[in-house]
Write a protein that holds these residues in place. Sequence first.
Motif, PDB file in Angstrom:
ATOM      1  N   ARG A  64       6.315  48.466  63.655  1.00 26.16           N
ATOM      2  CA  ARG A  64       7.170  49.330  64.431  1.00 26.16           C
ATOM      3  C   ARG A  64       7.819  50.148  63.566  1.00 26.16           C
ATOM      4  NH1 ARG A  64      11.781  45.871  67.796  1.00 26.16           N
ATOM      5  NH2 ARG A  64       9.561  44.613  68.372  1.00 26.16           N
ATOM      6  N   ASP A  65       7.937  51.508  64.386  1.00 27.40           N
ATOM      7  CA  ASP A  65       8.742  52.690  63.565  1.00 27.40           C
ATOM      8  C   ASP A  65      10.125  52.169  63.603  1.00 27.40           C
ATOM      9  OD1 ASP A  65      10.507  55.229  63.604  1.00 27.40           O
ATOM     10  OD2 ASP A  65       8.233  55.951  63.268  1.00 27.40           O
ATOM     11  N   PHE A  66      10.767  52.399  62.434  1.00 24.68           N
ATOM     12  CA  PHE A  66      12.303  51.942  62.223  1.00 24.68           C
ATOM     13  C   PHE A  66      12.940  52.643  63.193  1.00 24.68           C
ATOM     14  CE2 PHE A  66      12.763  55.929  60.219  1.00 24.68           C
ATOM     15  CZ  PHE A  66      14.026  56.252  60.064  1.00 24.68           C
ATOM     16  N   ARG A  67      12.740  53.688  63.763  1.00 20.24           N
ATOM     17  CA  ARG A  67      13.576  54.361  64.659  1.00 20.24           C
ATOM     18  C   ARG A  67      13.681  53.697  65.993  1.00 20.24           C
ATOM     19  NH1 ARG A  67      10.506  57.968  62.381  1.00 20.24           N
ATOM     20  NH2 ARG A  67      11.314  59.759  61.080  1.00 20.24           N
ATOM     21  N   GLU A  68      12.705  52.686  66.228  1.00 23.13           N
ATOM     22  CA  GLU A  68      12.692  51.743  67.445  1.00 23.13           C
ATOM     23  C   GLU A  68      13.596  50.641  67.303  1.00 23.13           C
ATOM     24  OE1 GLU A  68       8.591  51.246  68.379  1.00 23.13           O
ATOM     25  OE2 GLU A  68       8.174  53.158  68.304  1.00 23.13           O
ATOM     26  N   ASP A  84      16.599  48.279  67.150  1.00 25.99           N
ATOM     27  CA  ASP A  84      17.955  48.171  67.371  1.00 25.99           C
ATOM     28  C   ASP A  84      18.641  47.095  66.711  1.00 25.99           C
ATOM     29  OD1 ASP A  84      17.318  45.734  68.683  1.00 25.99           O
ATOM     30  OD2 ASP A  84      17.555  46.522  70.759  1.00 25.99           O
ATOM     31  N   ARG A  85      19.945  47.071  66.964  1.00 27.16           N
ATOM     32  CA  ARG A  85      20.667  46.118  65.829  1.00 27.16           C
ATOM     33  C   ARG A  85      20.185  44.759  65.976  1.00 27.16           C
ATOM     34  NH1 ARG A  85      26.212  44.962  63.489  1.00 27.16           N
ATOM     35  NH2 ARG A  85      26.475  47.280  63.710  1.00 27.16           N
ATOM     36  N   ASP A  93       9.018  48.133  57.708  1.00 27.71           N
ATOM     37  CA  ASP A  93      10.250  48.495  56.801  1.00 27.71           C
ATOM     38  C   ASP A  93      11.163  47.083  56.998  1.00 27.71           C
ATOM     39  OD1 ASP A  93       9.489  51.470  56.401  1.00 27.71           O
ATOM     40  OD2 ASP A  93       9.439  50.975  58.687  1.00 27.71           O
TER      41      ASP A  93
END
Length: 259
Positions: free
Chosen positions: A95-99, A101-102, A151
Amino acid sequence: MDLGLKGRKAIVCASSRGLGKACAMALAQAGCDLVINGRDEKVLAATAEELQRATGVSVTPVLADVSTPEGQKQLLAACSEPDILVNNNGGPPHRDFRELDRQAILDGVTQNMVTPIELIKAVIDGMVARGFGRIVNITSTSVYKPIAGLDLSSGARAGLTSFLAGVARTVARDNVTINNILPGAFDTDRLRSGIRFGAEKAGLDPEKAAEQRMSSIPAGRFGEPDEFGNACAFLCSSHAGYITGQNLIIDGGAYQSAF
């Protein structure tokens, strides 16, 4: 080689299939009694039967999610004084790190860093008291060579590596070792399904995609799971007491570094 493990007790996490299963098989062949673990009841039962039939050792299957406190309690109830602990767990999805959440980040760190630390805390003092212990953590070559999209997995496993580097030195004189095995591309169902998924998205033939992936590996092939399992069994053996705090890369030479 006699690994000096006959009659030893081992917990192998996430071991109903793949590299975890390969480690369990190698330890069983060396004479260890096993507690194995998985979340698919049918697959876990079939693996337990296969291991027991092939080696004759005692095999106790524990159906549980090792990431949960309850799952860990079940494993430790089945084997309260293990001589060997092999930490293994699934990682967060690509998954893209921008996706992220905490909560997703916390879940990933729990899976690949917190869980093995909790299990080590539960068993290490008993190993020290008995004068023998072998702990092996299955991480990934992405600890050294991060992969975009993985990541969270890379970061959590790198955190585990650094956390345990100091811990390993505190118990070495008690014949308790802590090491990590970093797999590259091994011929497992997970690898093949990932190749198929990527090939379909790119409009490629899965077999050609697999060949392309193998061509990037100096060994020219994917690793066989039993190669990985045998390396794990050696690190757990009576001969490996002077090896601790190390990261063993098994990837056919794909990670290129002199040190």
